[in-house]
Design a protein around this motif. Structure first.
Motif, PDB file in Angstrom:
ATOM      1  N   HIS A 107      -0.830  -0.235  -8.179  1.00 32.64           N
ATOM      2  CA  HIS A 107      -1.031  -1.632  -8.902  1.00 32.64           C
ATOM      3  C   HIS A 107      -0.313  -2.223  -9.760  1.00 32.64           C
ATOM      4  O   HIS A 107       0.032  -3.402  -9.632  1.00 32.64           O
ATOM      5  N   PHE A 108       0.458  -1.386 -10.868  1.00 32.12           N
ATOM      6  CA  PHE A 108       1.426  -1.930 -11.736  1.00 32.12           C
ATOM      7  C   PHE A 108       2.898  -2.493 -10.927  1.00 32.12           C
ATOM      8  O   PHE A 108       3.528  -3.341 -11.782  1.00 32.12           O
ATOM      9  N   MET A 151      -4.358   1.514  -2.349  1.00 25.46           N
ATOM     10  CA  MET A 151      -4.580   2.745  -2.866  1.00 25.46           C
ATOM     11  C   MET A 151      -5.530   3.533  -2.062  1.00 25.46           C
ATOM     12  O   MET A 151      -5.595   4.669  -1.600  1.00 25.46           O
ATOM     13  N   MET A 152      -6.964   2.698  -1.579  1.00 23.06           N
ATOM     14  CA  MET A 152      -7.793   3.274  -0.911  1.00 23.06           C
ATOM     15  C   MET A 152      -7.412   3.805   0.632  1.00 23.06           C
ATOM     16  O   MET A 152      -7.905   4.785   0.948  1.00 23.06           O
ATOM     17  N   VAL A 185       3.062   1.879   2.372  1.00 18.87           N
ATOM     18  CA  VAL A 185       2.861   1.281   1.028  1.00 18.87           C
ATOM     19  C   VAL A 185       3.939   0.759   0.462  1.00 18.87           C
ATOM     20  O   VAL A 185       3.881  -0.591  -0.177  1.00 18.87           O
ATOM     21  N   GLU A 186       5.135   1.204   0.632  1.00 18.34           N
ATOM     22  CA  GLU A 186       6.359   0.683  -0.114  1.00 18.34           C
ATOM     23  C   GLU A 186       6.582  -0.727   0.546  1.00 18.34           C
ATOM     24  O   GLU A 186       7.053  -1.803  -0.030  1.00 18.34           O
ATOM     25  N   LYS A 187       6.254  -0.848   1.874  1.00 21.23           N
ATOM     26  CA  LYS A 187       6.694  -1.982   2.503  1.00 21.23           C
ATOM     27  C   LYS A 187       5.683  -3.249   1.990  1.00 21.23           C
ATOM     28  O   LYS A 187       6.211  -4.347   1.666  1.00 21.23           O
ATOM     29  N   TRP A 188       4.278  -2.678   1.919  1.00 17.42           N
ATOM     30  CA  TRP A 188       3.370  -3.581   1.445  1.00 17.42           C
ATOM     31  C   TRP A 188       3.709  -4.150  -0.113  1.00 17.42           C
ATOM     32  O   TRP A 188       3.420  -5.242  -0.690  1.00 17.42           O
ATOM     33  N   ASN A 189       4.053  -3.177  -0.683  1.00 16.75           N
ATOM     34  CA  ASN A 189       4.453  -3.456  -2.034  1.00 16.75           C
ATOM     35  C   ASN A 189       5.628  -4.428  -2.359  1.00 16.75           C
ATOM     36  O   ASN A 189       5.563  -5.334  -3.075  1.00 16.75           O
ATOM     37  N   ASN A 190       6.657  -4.229  -1.554  1.00 18.10           N
ATOM     38  CA  ASN A 190       7.563  -5.233  -1.592  1.00 18.10           C
ATOM     39  C   ASN A 190       7.149  -6.511  -1.090  1.00 18.10           C
ATOM     40  O   ASN A 190       7.815  -7.380  -1.662  1.00 18.10           O
ATOM     41  N   LYS A 191       6.520  -6.604  -0.008  1.00 17.11           N
ATOM     42  CA  LYS A 191       6.159  -7.738   0.540  1.00 17.11           C
ATOM     43  C   LYS A 191       5.282  -8.507  -0.476  1.00 17.11           C
ATOM     44  O   LYS A 191       5.530  -9.835  -0.775  1.00 17.11           O
TER      45      LYS A 191
END
Length: 421
Positions: free
Chosen positions: A24-25, A155-156, A175-181
Protein backbone atom coordinates in the motif's frame (compact mmCIF):
# COMPACT_ATOMS: atom_id res chain seq x y z
CA UNK A 1 9.20 22.15 18.64
CA UNK A 2 9.37 23.85 15.21
CA UNK A 3 6.53 23.66 12.71
CA UNK A 4 7.04 22.24 9.25
CA UNK A 5 6.98 25.37 7.10
CA UNK A 6 6.65 26.19 3.41
CA UNK A 7 10.29 27.29 3.42
CA UNK A 8 11.34 23.83 4.60
CA UNK A 9 9.37 22.32 1.72
CA UNK A 10 11.19 24.57 -0.75
CA UNK A 11 14.53 23.63 0.81
CA UNK A 12 13.93 19.97 -0.04
CA UNK A 13 13.21 18.54 3.39
CA UNK A 14 12.48 14.80 3.46
CA UNK A 15 9.30 13.65 5.19
CA UNK A 16 9.93 10.37 7.02
CA UNK A 17 6.95 7.99 7.21
CA UNK A 18 6.65 4.55 8.94
CA UNK A 19 5.94 1.82 6.39
CA UNK A 20 2.91 -0.01 7.78
CA UNK A 21 2.27 -2.03 4.61
CA UNK A 22 4.86 -2.29 1.83
CA UNK A 23 2.34 -2.85 -0.96
CA UNK A 24 0.00 0.00 0.00
CA UNK A 25 2.53 2.58 1.11
CA UNK A 26 4.96 2.10 -1.77
CA UNK A 27 2.11 3.08 -4.11
CA UNK A 28 0.88 5.96 -1.95
CA UNK A 29 4.43 7.33 -1.69
CA UNK A 30 4.48 8.14 -5.41
CA UNK A 31 1.46 10.45 -5.06
CA UNK A 32 3.70 13.04 -3.42
CA UNK A 33 5.90 13.25 -6.51
CA UNK A 34 3.14 15.42 -8.05
CA UNK A 35 3.53 17.92 -5.23
CA UNK A 36 7.35 17.91 -5.22
CA UNK A 37 7.35 16.40 -1.74
CA UNK A 38 10.22 14.06 -0.86
CA UNK A 39 8.99 11.08 1.17
CA UNK A 40 11.09 8.31 2.69
CA UNK A 41 9.43 5.10 3.89
CA UNK A 42 11.26 3.53 6.79
CA UNK A 43 12.70 0.10 5.99
CA UNK A 44 14.93 -0.39 9.06
CA UNK A 45 13.09 -3.36 10.53
CA UNK A 46 15.63 -4.80 12.95
CA UNK A 47 13.63 -5.97 16.01
CA UNK A 48 16.39 -4.59 18.25
CA UNK A 49 15.22 -1.05 17.49
CA UNK A 50 12.47 -1.53 20.08
CA UNK A 51 15.18 -0.74 22.63
CA UNK A 52 15.51 2.68 21.01
CA UNK A 53 11.81 3.26 21.60
CA UNK A 54 12.04 2.12 25.22
CA UNK A 55 14.74 4.73 25.88
CA UNK A 56 12.37 7.60 25.17
CA UNK A 57 8.80 6.27 25.59
CA UNK A 58 7.34 4.82 28.79
CA UNK A 59 6.98 1.06 28.56
CA UNK A 60 3.27 1.10 29.43
CA UNK A 61 2.45 2.79 26.12
CA UNK A 62 1.04 0.92 23.12
CA UNK A 63 3.54 -1.42 21.50
CA UNK A 64 3.06 0.13 18.00
CA UNK A 65 3.99 3.52 19.50
CA UNK A 66 7.24 2.13 20.92
CA UNK A 67 8.07 0.50 17.60
CA UNK A 68 7.35 3.49 15.35
CA UNK A 69 9.14 6.04 17.53
CA UNK A 70 12.05 3.66 18.00
CA UNK A 71 12.21 3.09 14.24
CA UNK A 72 12.31 6.83 13.53
CA UNK A 73 15.00 7.58 16.10
CA UNK A 74 17.05 4.60 14.93
CA UNK A 75 16.90 5.85 11.32
CA UNK A 76 18.07 9.32 12.36
CA UNK A 77 20.92 8.06 14.56
CA UNK A 78 22.13 5.68 11.86
CA UNK A 79 22.21 8.49 9.32
CA UNK A 80 19.54 7.03 7.04
CA UNK A 81 18.12 10.56 6.81
CA UNK A 82 19.67 14.00 7.35
CA UNK A 83 18.60 15.09 10.84
CA UNK A 84 18.85 18.75 9.84
CA UNK A 85 16.68 18.44 6.71
CA UNK A 86 13.89 16.06 7.63
CA UNK A 87 10.45 16.05 9.23
CA UNK A 88 8.77 13.08 10.89
CA UNK A 89 5.15 12.25 9.99
CA UNK A 90 2.94 10.32 12.38
CA UNK A 91 -0.78 9.61 12.50
CA UNK A 92 -3.07 11.22 15.08
CA UNK A 93 -6.54 9.71 15.36
CA UNK A 94 -8.17 12.33 17.58
CA UNK A 95 -10.43 9.79 19.31
CA UNK A 96 -10.32 7.84 22.55
CA UNK A 97 -7.51 5.58 21.31
CA UNK A 98 -4.08 6.36 22.75
CA UNK A 99 -2.86 6.73 19.16
CA UNK A 100 -4.06 10.33 19.60
CA UNK A 101 -1.01 10.83 21.82
CA UNK A 102 1.61 9.49 19.39
CA UNK A 103 2.31 13.00 18.10
CA UNK A 104 3.06 14.39 21.57
CA UNK A 105 5.07 11.32 22.57
CA UNK A 106 7.24 11.69 19.48
CA UNK A 107 7.80 15.39 20.20
CA UNK A 108 8.82 14.53 23.77
CA UNK A 109 11.13 11.72 22.56
CA UNK A 110 12.91 14.05 20.13
CA UNK A 111 13.51 16.59 22.89
CA UNK A 112 14.93 13.92 25.18
CA UNK A 113 17.18 12.69 22.37
CA UNK A 114 18.50 16.20 21.69
CA UNK A 115 16.78 16.35 18.29
CA UNK A 116 14.23 19.07 19.02
CA UNK A 117 15.09 20.86 15.76
CA UNK A 118 13.19 18.16 13.80
CA UNK A 119 9.55 19.13 13.06
CA UNK A 120 6.77 16.60 13.51
CA UNK A 121 3.83 16.45 11.09
CA UNK A 122 0.49 15.22 12.42
CA UNK A 123 -1.41 13.16 9.85
CA UNK A 124 -5.09 13.63 10.62
CA UNK A 125 -8.30 14.93 9.08
CA UNK A 126 -9.40 16.95 12.12
CA UNK A 127 -7.04 19.91 11.66
CA UNK A 128 -5.01 19.17 14.81
CA UNK A 129 -1.45 20.50 15.17
CA UNK A 130 -1.33 22.20 11.79
CA UNK A 131 1.85 22.40 9.74
CA UNK A 132 1.90 25.27 7.21
CA UNK A 133 4.29 23.46 4.87
CA UNK A 134 2.21 20.30 4.56
CA UNK A 135 -1.44 20.55 3.59
CA UNK A 136 -3.63 17.56 2.77
CA UNK A 137 -5.74 18.62 -0.23
CA UNK A 138 -8.98 16.99 -1.43
CA UNK A 139 -7.14 15.72 -4.52
CA UNK A 140 -4.48 14.07 -2.37
CA UNK A 141 -7.21 12.34 -0.36
CA UNK A 142 -8.88 11.01 -3.54
CA UNK A 143 -5.54 9.78 -4.85
CA UNK A 144 -4.76 8.10 -1.53
CA UNK A 145 -8.12 6.31 -1.58
CA UNK A 146 -7.52 4.95 -5.08
CA UNK A 147 -4.01 3.86 -4.08
CA UNK A 148 -5.54 2.09 -1.08
CA UNK A 149 -7.83 0.12 -3.40
CA UNK A 150 -4.90 -0.91 -5.60
CA UNK A 151 -2.93 -1.92 -2.51
CA UNK A 152 -5.81 -4.04 -1.20
CA UNK A 153 -6.24 -5.67 -4.61
CA UNK A 154 -2.56 -6.55 -4.96
CA UNK A 155 -2.37 -7.78 -1.36
CA UNK A 156 -5.37 -10.09 -1.66
CA UNK A 157 -4.66 -11.68 -5.04
CA UNK A 158 -0.95 -12.09 -4.30
CA UNK A 159 -1.65 -13.75 -0.93
CA UNK A 160 -4.03 -16.14 -2.68
CA UNK A 161 -1.50 -16.93 -5.42
CA UNK A 162 1.94 -17.11 -3.77
CA UNK A 163 1.38 -20.39 -1.83
CA UNK A 164 0.36 -22.21 -5.03
CA UNK A 165 2.85 -20.83 -7.58
CA UNK A 166 4.92 -23.43 -9.39
CA UNK A 167 7.83 -21.11 -10.16
CA UNK A 168 8.78 -19.51 -6.86
CA UNK A 169 9.04 -15.75 -7.11
CA UNK A 170 6.50 -15.26 -9.92
CA UNK A 171 3.97 -13.66 -7.59
CA UNK A 172 6.38 -11.24 -5.95
CA UNK A 173 7.77 -10.26 -9.36
CA UNK A 174 4.25 -9.42 -10.53
CA UNK A 175 3.59 -7.39 -7.37
CA UNK A 176 6.77 -5.40 -8.03
CA UNK A 177 5.76 -4.88 -11.68
CA UNK A 178 2.39 -3.43 -10.66
CA UNK A 179 3.89 -1.37 -7.86
CA UNK A 180 6.20 0.24 -10.40
CA UNK A 181 3.48 0.65 -13.04
CA UNK A 182 0.99 2.22 -10.65
CA UNK A 183 3.73 4.33 -9.09
CA UNK A 184 4.48 5.80 -12.50
CA UNK A 185 0.79 6.52 -13.05
CA UNK A 186 0.61 8.48 -9.80
CA UNK A 187 3.92 10.23 -10.43
CA UNK A 188 2.60 11.41 -13.82
CA UNK A 189 -0.93 11.93 -12.43
CA UNK A 190 -2.69 9.92 -15.12
CA UNK A 191 -3.84 6.39 -15.92
CA UNK A 192 -5.05 5.39 -12.45
CA UNK A 193 -8.55 6.87 -12.09
CA UNK A 194 -12.02 6.34 -13.63
CA UNK A 195 -12.14 3.78 -16.44
CA UNK A 196 -8.36 3.31 -16.11
CA UNK A 197 -8.87 2.12 -12.55
CA UNK A 198 -11.43 -0.46 -13.55
CA UNK A 199 -9.22 -1.68 -16.40
CA UNK A 200 -6.18 -1.87 -14.11
CA UNK A 201 -8.04 -3.87 -11.46
CA UNK A 202 -9.31 -6.35 -14.06
CA UNK A 203 -5.83 -6.69 -15.55
CA UNK A 204 -4.29 -7.31 -12.13
CA UNK A 205 -6.80 -10.09 -11.50
CA UNK A 206 -6.16 -11.66 -14.93
CA UNK A 207 -2.36 -11.56 -14.63
CA UNK A 208 -2.24 -13.13 -11.18
CA UNK A 209 -4.72 -15.82 -12.22
CA UNK A 210 -2.47 -16.57 -15.22
CA UNK A 211 0.52 -17.46 -13.01
CA UNK A 212 1.20 -21.23 -13.23
CA UNK A 213 -0.21 -22.74 -10.06
CA UNK A 214 -0.77 -26.06 -8.33
CA UNK A 215 -3.91 -25.55 -6.27
CA UNK A 216 -3.32 -28.30 -3.70
CA UNK A 217 -5.38 -27.96 -0.49
CA UNK A 218 -3.64 -25.83 2.13
CA UNK A 219 -4.43 -24.52 5.58
CA UNK A 220 -6.22 -21.19 5.23
CA UNK A 221 -5.30 -18.69 7.93
CA UNK A 222 -6.80 -15.27 8.54
CA UNK A 223 -4.97 -12.46 10.34
CA UNK A 224 -6.77 -9.74 12.31
CA UNK A 225 -5.92 -7.32 15.09
CA UNK A 226 -4.78 -3.76 15.70
CA UNK A 227 -4.23 -2.13 12.30
CA UNK A 228 -0.46 -1.59 12.59
CA UNK A 229 0.18 -5.04 14.04
CA UNK A 230 -2.00 -6.68 11.41
CA UNK A 231 -0.12 -5.33 8.39
CA UNK A 232 3.36 -4.35 9.60
CA UNK A 233 6.18 -6.87 9.25
CA UNK A 234 8.05 -5.05 12.00
CA UNK A 235 5.05 -5.15 14.31
CA UNK A 236 4.10 -8.83 13.88
CA UNK A 237 7.56 -10.33 13.38
CA UNK A 238 6.99 -11.16 9.69
CA UNK A 239 3.86 -13.13 10.53
CA UNK A 240 2.69 -13.56 6.93
CA UNK A 241 6.05 -14.93 5.81
CA UNK A 242 6.10 -17.33 8.76
CA UNK A 243 2.62 -18.64 7.99
CA UNK A 244 3.49 -19.14 4.33
CA UNK A 245 6.64 -21.02 5.38
CA UNK A 246 4.29 -23.39 7.24
CA UNK A 247 2.49 -24.14 3.95
CA UNK A 248 -0.50 -21.87 4.66
CA UNK A 249 -2.55 -19.47 2.56
CA UNK A 250 -2.94 -16.16 4.39
CA UNK A 251 -5.95 -13.86 4.21
CA UNK A 252 -5.54 -10.26 5.39
CA UNK A 253 -8.76 -8.19 5.38
CA UNK A 254 -8.55 -5.12 3.11
CA UNK A 255 -7.43 -1.83 4.63
CA UNK A 256 -10.45 -0.17 3.05
CA UNK A 257 -12.66 -1.66 5.76
CA UNK A 258 -10.84 0.38 8.42
CA UNK A 259 -11.43 3.58 6.42
CA UNK A 260 -15.16 2.82 6.15
CA UNK A 261 -15.19 2.00 9.86
CA UNK A 262 -13.68 5.38 10.72
CA UNK A 263 -16.18 7.21 8.52
CA UNK A 264 -19.22 5.45 9.98
CA UNK A 265 -18.00 6.17 13.50
CA UNK A 266 -18.12 9.88 12.63
CA UNK A 267 -21.66 9.47 11.31
CA UNK A 268 -22.80 7.67 14.47
CA UNK A 269 -21.21 10.35 16.65
CA UNK A 270 -23.20 12.99 14.77
CA UNK A 271 -26.42 11.02 15.28
CA UNK A 272 -25.83 10.51 19.00
CA UNK A 273 -24.07 13.70 20.09
CA UNK A 274 -24.59 16.32 17.35
CA UNK A 275 -21.96 18.64 15.86
CA UNK A 276 -19.68 18.30 12.79
CA UNK A 277 -22.58 18.56 10.33
CA UNK A 278 -20.41 19.56 7.34
CA UNK A 279 -17.99 16.69 7.97
CA UNK A 280 -20.79 14.13 8.18
CA UNK A 281 -22.47 15.52 5.05
CA UNK A 282 -19.20 15.13 3.14
CA UNK A 283 -18.68 11.58 4.41
CA UNK A 284 -22.24 10.35 3.75
CA UNK A 285 -22.83 12.01 0.39
CA UNK A 286 -19.41 12.22 -1.24
CA UNK A 287 -16.66 10.10 0.34
CA UNK A 288 -18.54 6.88 1.07
CA UNK A 289 -20.40 6.67 -2.28
CA UNK A 290 -17.06 7.11 -4.08
CA UNK A 291 -15.40 4.45 -1.95
CA UNK A 292 -18.32 2.06 -2.40
CA UNK A 293 -17.91 2.38 -6.17
CA UNK A 294 -14.19 1.59 -5.90
CA UNK A 295 -14.99 -1.30 -3.57
CA UNK A 296 -17.47 -2.70 -6.11
CA UNK A 297 -14.94 -2.48 -8.94
CA UNK A 298 -12.34 -4.31 -6.85
CA UNK A 299 -14.72 -7.10 -5.89
CA UNK A 300 -15.90 -7.50 -9.48
CA UNK A 301 -12.27 -7.80 -10.60
CA UNK A 302 -11.53 -10.46 -7.99
CA UNK A 303 -14.65 -12.42 -8.96
CA UNK A 304 -13.43 -12.70 -12.57
CA UNK A 305 -11.59 -15.88 -11.50
CA UNK A 306 -12.96 -18.67 -9.34
CA UNK A 307 -9.59 -19.32 -7.69
CA UNK A 308 -9.85 -16.03 -5.80
CA UNK A 309 -12.04 -15.40 -2.76
CA UNK A 310 -13.45 -11.90 -2.60
CA UNK A 311 -13.58 -9.93 0.66
CA UNK A 312 -16.84 -8.91 2.25
CA UNK A 313 -18.21 -5.49 1.43
CA UNK A 314 -18.32 -3.08 4.35
CA UNK A 315 -22.10 -3.42 4.51
CA UNK A 316 -21.66 -7.19 4.83
CA UNK A 317 -19.11 -6.62 7.60
CA UNK A 318 -21.62 -4.49 9.47
CA UNK A 319 -24.08 -7.40 9.29
CA UNK A 320 -21.46 -9.86 10.56
CA UNK A 321 -20.57 -7.57 13.44
CA UNK A 322 -24.14 -6.86 14.53
CA UNK A 323 -24.77 -10.55 15.10
CA UNK A 324 -22.27 -10.57 17.98
CA UNK A 325 -21.20 -7.07 19.09
CA UNK A 326 -22.71 -3.58 19.29
CA UNK A 327 -21.56 -0.88 16.88
CA UNK A 328 -21.29 1.38 19.89
CA UNK A 329 -18.06 -0.47 20.67
CA UNK A 330 -15.73 1.69 18.57
CA UNK A 331 -12.52 2.41 20.46
CA UNK A 332 -9.47 1.12 18.65
CA UNK A 333 -10.61 -1.31 15.96
CA UNK A 334 -13.77 -1.88 18.00
CA UNK A 335 -16.57 -3.92 16.48
CA UNK A 336 -14.70 -4.11 13.15
CA UNK A 337 -12.17 -6.51 14.66
CA UNK A 338 -14.90 -8.91 15.76
CA UNK A 339 -16.71 -8.56 12.42
CA UNK A 340 -13.52 -9.42 10.50
CA UNK A 341 -13.11 -12.62 12.52
CA UNK A 342 -16.71 -13.62 11.78
CA UNK A 343 -16.20 -12.88 8.08
CA UNK A 344 -13.05 -15.02 7.95
CA UNK A 345 -14.88 -17.96 9.50
CA UNK A 346 -17.78 -17.51 7.08
CA UNK A 347 -15.39 -17.39 4.09
CA UNK A 348 -13.49 -20.58 5.04
CA UNK A 349 -10.56 -18.96 6.86
CA UNK A 350 -11.57 -20.18 10.30
CA UNK A 351 -7.97 -20.56 11.50
CA UNK A 352 -7.31 -17.06 12.80
CA UNK A 353 -4.32 -15.31 14.35
CA UNK A 354 -5.44 -12.28 16.37
CA UNK A 355 -2.49 -9.90 16.79
CA UNK A 356 -2.76 -8.21 20.19
CA UNK A 357 -0.32 -5.37 20.99
CA UNK A 358 0.57 -4.67 24.58
CA UNK A 359 -1.25 -1.63 25.93
CA UNK A 360 -4.25 -1.80 23.60
CA UNK A 361 -7.18 -2.57 25.88
CA UNK A 362 -9.94 -2.07 23.22
CA UNK A 363 -8.36 -4.66 20.96
CA UNK A 364 -8.00 -7.18 23.77
CA UNK A 365 -11.72 -6.77 24.50
CA UNK A 366 -12.87 -6.90 20.87
CA UNK A 367 -10.32 -9.54 19.90
CA UNK A 368 -9.35 -11.95 22.65
CA UNK A 369 -12.49 -11.12 24.63
CA UNK A 370 -14.77 -12.08 21.71
CA UNK A 371 -13.22 -15.48 20.99
CA UNK A 372 -15.70 -17.30 23.22
CA UNK A 373 -18.94 -15.86 21.71
CA UNK A 374 -17.54 -16.43 18.20
CA UNK A 375 -16.71 -20.07 18.99
CA UNK A 376 -20.14 -20.56 20.53
CA UNK A 377 -21.69 -19.50 17.22
CA UNK A 378 -19.00 -21.15 15.06
CA UNK A 379 -17.62 -24.23 16.87
CA UNK A 380 -15.24 -24.89 13.97
CA UNK A 381 -13.42 -21.59 14.53
CA UNK A 382 -9.76 -22.08 15.51
CA UNK A 383 -8.59 -18.75 16.95
CA UNK A 384 -5.32 -17.95 18.70
CA UNK A 385 -4.65 -14.48 20.20
CA UNK A 386 -0.94 -13.64 20.07
CA UNK A 387 0.49 -10.95 22.34
CA UNK A 388 3.15 -8.61 20.97
CA UNK A 389 5.18 -6.54 23.42
CA UNK A 390 8.83 -5.70 24.13
CA UNK A 391 9.30 -8.79 26.30
CA UNK A 392 7.52 -11.31 24.03
CA UNK A 393 9.90 -13.58 22.11
CA UNK A 394 9.37 -14.50 18.49
CA UNK A 395 9.97 -18.18 19.32
CA UNK A 396 7.17 -18.22 21.88
CA UNK A 397 4.79 -16.47 19.48
CA UNK A 398 5.56 -18.92 16.66
CA UNK A 399 5.20 -21.93 18.96
CA UNK A 400 1.70 -20.83 19.93
CA UNK A 401 0.83 -20.37 16.26
CA UNK A 402 2.23 -23.81 15.43
CA UNK A 403 -0.08 -25.33 18.05
CA UNK A 404 -3.04 -23.66 16.33
CA UNK A 405 -1.78 -24.92 12.95
CA UNK A 406 -1.50 -28.50 14.24
CA UNK A 407 -5.22 -28.43 15.00
CA UNK A 408 -5.89 -26.83 11.61
CA UNK A 409 -3.86 -29.55 9.86
CA UNK A 410 -5.85 -32.28 11.58
CA UNK A 411 -9.11 -30.65 10.53
CA UNK A 412 -7.89 -30.31 6.95
CA UNK A 413 -6.92 -33.99 6.79
CA UNK A 414 -10.33 -34.97 8.15
CA UNK A 415 -12.08 -32.87 5.53
CA UNK A 416 -10.00 -34.39 2.71
CA UNK A 417 -10.67 -37.90 4.05
CA UNK A 418 -14.42 -37.28 4.22
CA UNK A 419 -14.42 -36.00 0.62
CA UNK A 420 -12.67 -39.15 -0.57
CA UNK A 421 -15.21 -41.29 1.25
Amino acid sequence: MPQFTKEMMKEGYTIVVPNMSEIHFNIIKRIFDNYHIKVMLLENNDPSLINEGLKYVHNDMCYPCLLVIGQMLDAIKRGLVDKDKCALAISQTGGGCRASNYYFLLVKALKRAGLEQIPVISLNLQGMNSNPGFKVTPMMIIQAFTALIYGDMLMMVSNQTRPYEINKGDTDALVEKWNNKLGECYAKNRGYFGRHMRENLNQISDEFAAIRQNRTPKIKVGVVGEIYMKYSRLGNNNLKDFLESQDCEVMLPPMLGFVFYGFTNGIHDREYYGGRAKYVFFIKNIAMPYLERFERWMIEAIERHEIFHRPATFKELETYGKSIISQGCKMGEGWLLTAEMVELVEKGYGNIVCTQPFGCLPNHICGKGMVRPIKEKYPEANIVPIDYDPSATKVNQENRIKLMLSIARENLEKDLFNKVQ
